[in-house]
Design an enzyme around this catalytic site. Structure first.
Site, PDB file in Angstrom:
ATOM      1  N   VAL A 120     -23.841  -4.825 -54.277  1.00 62.04           N
ATOM      2  CA  VAL A 120     -23.347  -5.787 -55.258  1.00 62.04           C
ATOM      3  C   VAL A 120     -24.580  -6.234 -56.033  1.00 62.04           C
ATOM      4  O   VAL A 120     -25.586  -6.639 -55.436  1.00 62.04           O
ATOM      5  CB  VAL A 120     -22.649  -6.985 -54.586  1.00 62.04           C
ATOM      6  CG1 VAL A 120     -22.278  -8.041 -55.628  1.00 62.04           C
ATOM      7  CG2 VAL A 120     -21.412  -6.518 -53.834  1.00 62.04           C
ATOM      8  N   GLN A 125     -23.979 -11.533 -56.198  1.00 64.74           N
ATOM      9  CA  GLN A 125     -23.945 -11.577 -54.740  1.00 64.74           C
ATOM     10  C   GLN A 125     -23.513 -12.946 -54.224  1.00 64.74           C
ATOM     11  O   GLN A 125     -23.565 -13.938 -54.939  1.00 64.74           O
ATOM     12  CB  GLN A 125     -25.321 -11.196 -54.188  1.00 64.74           C
ATOM     13  CG  GLN A 125     -25.668  -9.741 -54.404  1.00 64.74           C
ATOM     14  CD  GLN A 125     -27.070  -9.375 -53.939  1.00 64.74           C
ATOM     15  OE1 GLN A 125     -27.807 -10.200 -53.388  1.00 64.74           O
ATOM     16  NE2 GLN A 125     -27.460  -8.119 -54.161  1.00 64.74           N
ATOM     17  N   HIS A 143     -17.635 -10.365 -53.442  1.00 67.34           N
ATOM     18  CA  HIS A 143     -17.350  -9.046 -53.992  1.00 67.34           C
ATOM     19  C   HIS A 143     -17.574  -7.936 -52.962  1.00 67.34           C
ATOM     20  O   HIS A 143     -16.820  -6.966 -52.914  1.00 67.34           O
ATOM     21  CB  HIS A 143     -18.213  -8.797 -55.225  1.00 67.34           C
ATOM     22  CG  HIS A 143     -17.972  -9.786 -56.326  1.00 67.34           C
ATOM     23  ND1 HIS A 143     -16.723  -9.966 -56.901  1.00 67.34           N
ATOM     24  CD2 HIS A 143     -18.814 -10.664 -56.947  1.00 67.34           C
ATOM     25  CE1 HIS A 143     -16.817 -10.890 -57.846  1.00 67.34           C
ATOM     26  NE2 HIS A 143     -18.056 -11.339 -57.889  1.00 67.34           N
ATOM     27  N   GLY A 144     -18.612  -8.063 -52.140  1.00 75.19           N
ATOM     28  CA  GLY A 144     -18.856  -7.066 -51.099  1.00 75.19           C
ATOM     29  C   GLY A 144     -17.722  -7.031 -50.099  1.00 75.19           C
ATOM     30  O   GLY A 144     -17.300  -5.954 -49.642  1.00 75.19           O
ATOM     31  N   GLU A 201     -22.693   3.879 -42.182  1.00 68.70           N
ATOM     32  CA  GLU A 201     -23.920   4.596 -41.865  1.00 68.70           C
ATOM     33  C   GLU A 201     -25.118   3.648 -41.906  1.00 68.70           C
ATOM     34  O   GLU A 201     -25.470   3.125 -42.956  1.00 68.70           O
ATOM     35  CB  GLU A 201     -24.128   5.730 -42.874  1.00 68.70           C
ATOM     36  CG  GLU A 201     -25.361   6.568 -42.605  1.00 68.70           C
ATOM     37  CD  GLU A 201     -25.507   7.717 -43.592  1.00 68.70           C
ATOM     38  OE1 GLU A 201     -26.544   8.397 -43.546  1.00 68.70           O
ATOM     39  OE2 GLU A 201     -24.592   7.915 -44.406  1.00 68.70           O
TER      40      GLU A 201
END
Length: 466
Positions: free
Chosen positions: A220, A225, A229-230, A252
């Site tokens: 983001v 941030q 949104h993330g 990952e």
């Protein structure tokens, strides 16, 4: 920059955090005095133009590093997205707006739409009227050459802002991309489109006839941030996994901040999944009734001290007398319905137990700490994962995608046999006592749990969950 007129919003200016990937581990540029590098990005196409200024070059001595080739450095960072001519960069705005929006609308699959604002009123400049703002999430296939080229211009930002990030192999057709876009309607029918963030996801084959979704890159942009949104990008990936009936969703090598975000989101999802809470309450009751003096692990144990309570630990896995582990049937049910992996569910289960501890029972939290320490010891010293060589042992640490990639090295004080060994972790050639190592791991995990437990109720309220 948002348009060819060079409209720059100072609130959208930010500095890169990780340049070591391009300029070495020390992140230094050599050979210039008064150096200033401004990078201008087209806010839609993400073509880059670099303005380099410096007072003078400094001749390097033989013993010093040679002068950094700034042109070569910028090409290595931005690749084909670098536009060296300023006029050509300005011209990129004339075609990017329509082409990018057209690409999203024509090639993207809309995953979610949310109206953020409906507010009629003059802007700060007084020359346009804001009619409404909406945010959308789209899924795009990197097998599309146009989308692949766009991602190639975005990827340098991941490398500059996410520690330890790596480029992906874009030619593999199994990559897909999720983007969060904000559109603002203005008077006269015009609109402003902004990209807030994105993530890349790989579709792994899972035997016999399904896939696993693994999140690889997620970013983001700094100005957006800490605004949820993330969380919504992760939610979109989970939504896709459920709709496809994928096996599960993994990440990952997540950063600490991403793992924390994921823990919060999955804990909230589990709180609203009907079969979970009865199992959690039953487990907490078992924990309350457990006798701390009872050994919940096998022989050859090591006794330690946690919050003035004796905890017995060993190389054997603890039995589930205290209800510390979720029921196996529930683990599978959560995977099937929510696509949360077994390891991730175990992390969230610890958080769920903590959230539901009986605070009126003075011993309940102490018993929780003891069980947490037992679990940490069990994960570290499972004899089935130990490999001994001349008094040294490699202990595999469980992760979601490849157990061979994560391990710690320990030296045993009694290498002659496997009974009752006391390991010492080796870190950079320095020996650390087992007690200190365990205390550090315990405190680190407990801090993670309590921090997430504090955030979950606030997020539930913000999301209007009961």
């Amino acid at each position: 920059m948002r348009d060819a007129g060079g409209v720059e919003d100072k609130s959208l200016s930010f500095n890169p955090e990780y340049v070591q990937h391009f300029v070495g581990e020390h992140g230094k540029i050599y050979g210039y005095k008064g150096l200033k590098i401004d990078v201008w990005l087209n806010a839609l196409s993400f073509h880059a133009y670099v303005d380099i200024k410096y007072e003078s070059k400094v001749e390097a001595r033989k013993s010093e590093k040679k002068t950094t080739d700034l042109t070569d450095l910028m090409k290595r960072i931005f690749g084909r997205g670098l536009v060296e001519d300023r006029n050509a960069f300005i011209q990129s705005f004339s075609s990017s707006s329509q082409s990018i929006e057209s690409m999203i609308d024509n090639e993207g699959e809309r995953i979610a739409t949310r109206e953020i604002l409906t507010d009629k009123g003059l802007s700060a400049q007084g020359d346009s009227e804001r009619l409404g703002v909406s945010s959308e999430i789209f899924r795009l296939e990197l097998s599309n050459p146009q989308i692949r080229d766009w991602h190639a211009r975005l990827e340098p930002l991941v490398l500059l802002f996410v520690e330890g990030s790596q480029p992906i192999e874009q030619d593999d057709p199994k990559w897909e991309m999720y983007i969060r876009v904000q559109r603002e309607s203005l008077s006269g029918g015009s609109a402003v489109c902004r990209l807030l963030g994105f993530c890349t996801v790989y579709r792994f084959y899972h035997y016999p006839d399904t896939t696993r979704l693994r999140i690889s890159q997620i970013l983001v942009f700094p100005p957006y941030q800490a605004k949820g949104h993330g969380l919504l990008l992760l939610e979109a990936v989970n939504k896709t996994a459920v709709s496809r009936d994928s096996y599960d969703v993994t990440v990952e090598e997540p950063s600490e901040s991403l793992q924390e975000l994921r823990d919060c989101m999955d804990t909230i999802r589990l709180l609203s999944f009907e079969p979970v809470m009865p199992a959690v309450k039953s487990a907490v009751q078992k924990l309350k009734e457990a006798n701390p003096s009872d050994k919940s692990v096998a022989d050859h144990s090591l006794e330690g001290n946690v919050n003035n309570e004796t905890v017995t630990t060993s190389s054997a896995k603890p039995k589930n007398k205290s209800g510390w582990f979720p029921p196996p049937g529930l683990v599978e049910e959560v995977r099937q319905h929510l696509k949360i992996s077994k390891k991730q569910f175990k992390r969230c289960w610890e958080i769920l137990l903590y959230l539901n501890l009986d605070r009126s029972d003075s011993q309940c939290e102490d018993k929780y700490h003891i069980s947490l320490m037992e679990q940490i010891m069990s994960e570290l010293f499972d004899k089935s994962s130990e490999k001994s060589a001349k008094g040294k042992r490699v202990i595999d640490i469980d992760n979601e995608y490849d157990n061979s990639k994560t391990f710690i090295m320990v030296r045993t004080r009694n290498p002659g046999n496997g009974e009752g060994f006391l390991p010492e972790a080796l870190e950079g050639g320095m020996e650390v006592s087992q007690e200190d190592q365990l205390k550090s791991l315990f405190e680190e995990r407990l801090d993670e749990i309590t921090e997430i437990a504090e955030k979950v109720p606030r997020l539930c309220k913000a999301l209007q969950m009961p």
